[in-house]
Scaffold this active site. Structure first.
Site, PDB file in Angstrom:
ATOM      1  N   LYS A 171      40.775  41.274  46.227  1.00  0.00           N
ATOM      2  CA  LYS A 171      41.076  42.033  47.439  1.00  0.00           C
ATOM      3  C   LYS A 171      42.486  42.612  47.457  1.00  0.00           C
ATOM      4  O   LYS A 171      42.735  43.618  46.824  1.00  0.00           O
ATOM      5  CB  LYS A 171      40.777  41.179  48.671  1.00  0.00           C
ATOM      6  CG  LYS A 171      39.265  40.918  48.854  1.00  0.00           C
ATOM      7  CD  LYS A 171      38.933  40.389  50.204  1.00  0.00           C
ATOM      8  CE  LYS A 171      37.446  40.118  50.372  1.00  0.00           C
ATOM      9  NZ  LYS A 171      36.601  41.304  50.451  1.00  0.00           N
TER      10      LYS A 171
ATOM     11  N   PHE B 155      30.968  31.688  51.415  1.00  0.00           N
ATOM     12  CA  PHE B 155      30.618  32.951  50.758  1.00  0.00           C
ATOM     13  C   PHE B 155      31.541  33.143  49.570  1.00  0.00           C
ATOM     14  O   PHE B 155      32.763  33.125  49.712  1.00  0.00           O
ATOM     15  CB  PHE B 155      30.754  34.147  51.711  1.00  0.00           C
ATOM     16  CG  PHE B 155      30.330  35.442  51.073  1.00  0.00           C
ATOM     17  CD1 PHE B 155      29.000  35.808  51.042  1.00  0.00           C
ATOM     18  CD2 PHE B 155      31.264  36.287  50.491  1.00  0.00           C
ATOM     19  CE1 PHE B 155      28.601  36.997  50.443  1.00  0.00           C
ATOM     20  CE2 PHE B 155      30.875  37.468  49.893  1.00  0.00           C
ATOM     21  CZ  PHE B 155      29.540  37.827  49.868  1.00  0.00           C
TER      22      PHE B 155
ATOM     23  N   ASP C  52      38.782  29.198  46.327  1.00  0.00           N
ATOM     24  CA  ASP C  52      38.513  30.631  46.423  1.00  0.00           C
ATOM     25  C   ASP C  52      39.478  31.220  47.449  1.00  0.00           C
ATOM     26  O   ASP C  52      39.356  30.983  48.653  1.00  0.00           O
ATOM     27  CB  ASP C  52      37.057  30.828  46.849  1.00  0.00           C
ATOM     28  CG  ASP C  52      36.659  32.297  46.933  1.00  0.00           C
ATOM     29  OD1 ASP C  52      37.549  33.149  47.101  1.00  0.00           O
ATOM     30  OD2 ASP C  52      35.444  32.584  46.853  1.00  0.00           O
TER      31      ASP C  52
END
Length: 403
Positions: A256, A142, A227
Site C-alpha cells: 500500500k 483479511f 501483516d
C-alpha cells in the site's frame, strides 16, 4: 486527439470491458491534487480513503513526482538476474525501518503474504523434513485474494467459492489468547495476523494478546508473521503498528503506502526466518524493479525528512477527538476504534447508504470496512482543518440518511 466523453459514456465503456468483480461508484476520477480528487466534470472530492490507505503523500507531491519522473528517464526494468541501485537503497532503508534483516520486493500485498507463508513452510520443512505443519490464522481477518492469502483469510464469504484451499490452516479468535493456545502444538509452524484488522472492522490487537501470541511462538519454535500491509508505513503514528507493542515479529508484510500509488509490496524477515528460503524457492519478474523501488526509496526519504510519523500521531489524536464527538452525537454510532490515521466508526445500520451519500452529495470519498463500519484512512499529510471539513460533510451524510 481523443473525443471528449461524458461520465455516463466512460462508465458504459468500463462496464463493457472490465471483468465484473467490483461494484464501482458512479464516478470517474481523472486527476488528483493535494488532498482532493477531481472527476471528469472537474468536480473536487475530499479524499479520506487514500486509494485504500495507499496515497500517503496525497496527490501530485512535487518532490515525489519529480523523483519518479527522473527514475523513469533512467531505467524502468532489468529483472532480478541483475542488481539495480534503487532496489539496494530502498532495501537498506526498509529493513532498517522495519528492524528486519532481509527483504523481498513484490508487486502487491497479497504477493507479500504468499511469500511470508512460503517462508513459514520452508522454515518448518527444514526443521523436520515433513509436510504436515499447520499455520494459525485469525477469524475476521483479511490477507488478500490469491490462493495462499485467501487460505489464511478468516472470512467464509471470501473463501467459500474457491475451496478447497491450502491445507493445515486453523483459525483462532482475534484477541482471544485462549483460542490460540488451544490450537498450538508441535506441528504449528507460524501464526499470521494483522496487527490491526482492517477489512474486518478496524480492530487493533490487544497488548496482552499480541504479547501472548509472541510467547507461544517462542515456546513452540513457530514464526510470528504480522501483516502490516494496511496498518504499516506510518499510518498509526509509528512506521509499523507492531512498534506500539512490546513484541517483534519474525516476518512482516508491507505494501500500500510503500509506493504511494506505484504497485510495490515486500515481505521482510529476521533471524532464522531470513535464511529459510534459498535460490530457486521464490521469484518475481517485475518485483523490485528500479522504477517501483525508486518510488519506495523516495517515500521512505520523505517519511524521515518530514517527520511524518510524528505528524500522524498529532493529527490522529485530533481525528480521534472529533470522531468521538460524532459518536456522542449520533445514536446510530455504536463504537469507535483504531490508531493514528487508521480509525473506524461502527454503526448500528449498514453504512453503504452513508458512504454513497457522502461521495455523491457531500463530495467526500470514504470507504467501509465490512457492512457496518466506516473506515478513515486518509493521506498521512492531512491537517486538522482537513479533519474539520470532513467532519462537517460526514455529519451531513449521516443526517441525510437518517431523515
Amino acid at each position: 486527439m481523443e473525443i471528449q466523453k461524458t461520465k455516463k459514456e466512460w462508465i458504459a465503456e468500463g462496464e463493457d470491458v472490465f471483468y465484473k468483480t467490483y461494484n464501482r461508484f458512479p464516478v470517474v476520477f481523472e486527476r488528483g491534487e493535494g488532498l482532493y480528487l477531481y472527476d471528469t466534470d472537474g468536480t473536487a472530492y475530499q479524499d479520506f480513503y487514500a486509494g485504500i490507505a495507499v496515497n500517503a503523500l496525497g496527490y501530485g507531491d512535487p518532490e515525489y513526482t519529480a523523483y519518479i519522473k527522473e527514475q523513469a528517464d533512467k531505467l524502468l526494468h532489468v529483472s532480478n538476474y541483475f542488481y539495480n541501485t534503487p532496489s539496494i537503497r530502498a532495501g537498506k532503508k526498509l529493513t532498517k525501518a522495519a528492524q528486519m534483516d532481509k527483504v523481498f520486493f513484490t508487486n502487491s500485498g497479497t504477493e507479500a503474504v504468499e511469500g511470508a507463508l512460503k517462508i513459514a513452510r520452508r522454515y518448518a520443512y527444514d526443521k523436520d523434513g515433513s509436510h504436515d505443519h499447520q499455520i494459525i490464522a485469525m477469524r475476521n481477518s483479511f490477507h488478500g485474494r490469491s490462493t495462499g492469502a485467501l487460505s489464511v483469510t478468516g472470512n467464509d464469504h471470501y473463501q467459500e467459492p474457491f475451496k478447497p484451499l491450502l491445507p493445515g490452516i486453523r483459525f483462532a479468535g482475534f484477541n482471544d489468547l485462549d483460542s490460540v493456545k488451544a490450537l498450538f502444538n508441535e506441528k504449528t509452524c507460524a501464526v499470521i495476523m494483522e496487527t490491526i484488522q482492517g477489512e474486518g472492522g478496524i480492530y487493533p490487537a490487544d497488548r496482552a494478546f499480541l504479547e501472548g501470541v509472541r510467547a507461544l511462538c517462542d515456546q513452540y519454535g513457530a514464526l510470528l508473521i504480522l501483516d502490516e500491509i494496511q496498518c504499516g508505513m506510518g499510518r498509526t503514528g509509528k512506521m509499523f503498528a507492531w512498534q506500539h507493542y512490546n513484541v517483534r515479529p519474525d516476518v512482516v508484510t508491507v505494501a500500500k503506502a510503500l509506493g504511494n500509488g506505484v504497485p510495490i509490496g515486500a515481505f521482510l524477515a529476521r533471524g532464522t526466518a531470513a535464511s529459510a528460503m534459498v535460490p530457486g524457492d521464490h521469484g518475481t519478474t517485475y518485483g523490485g524493479n528500479p522504477f517501483v523501488c525508486g518510488a519506495a526509496e523516495k517515500v521512505l526519504d520523505i517519511f524521515e525528512s518530514r517527520e511524518l510519523t510524528a505528524h500522524v500521531e498529532k493529527v490522529g489524536r485530533y481525528l480521534w477527538k472529533e470522531l468521538e464527538a460524532v459518536k456522542a452525537k449520533y445514536d446510530i454510532v455504536k463504537d469507535h476504534r483504531g490508531m493514528g490515521l487508521m480509525q473506524g466508526l461502527e454503526f448500528a445500520v449498514p453504512v453503504g447508504p452513508i458512504v454513497t451519500n457522502a461521495l455523491l452529495e457531500q463530495k467526500l470519498v470514504l470507504i467501509s470496512a465490512g457492512t457496518n463500519v466506516i473506515r478513515f484512512v486518509p493521506p498521512l499529510v492531512i491537517r486538522e482543518e482537513d479533519v474539520d471539513a470532513m467532519i462537517g460533510k460526514l455529519a451531513a451524510a449521516i443526517e441525510s440518511v437518517g431523515r
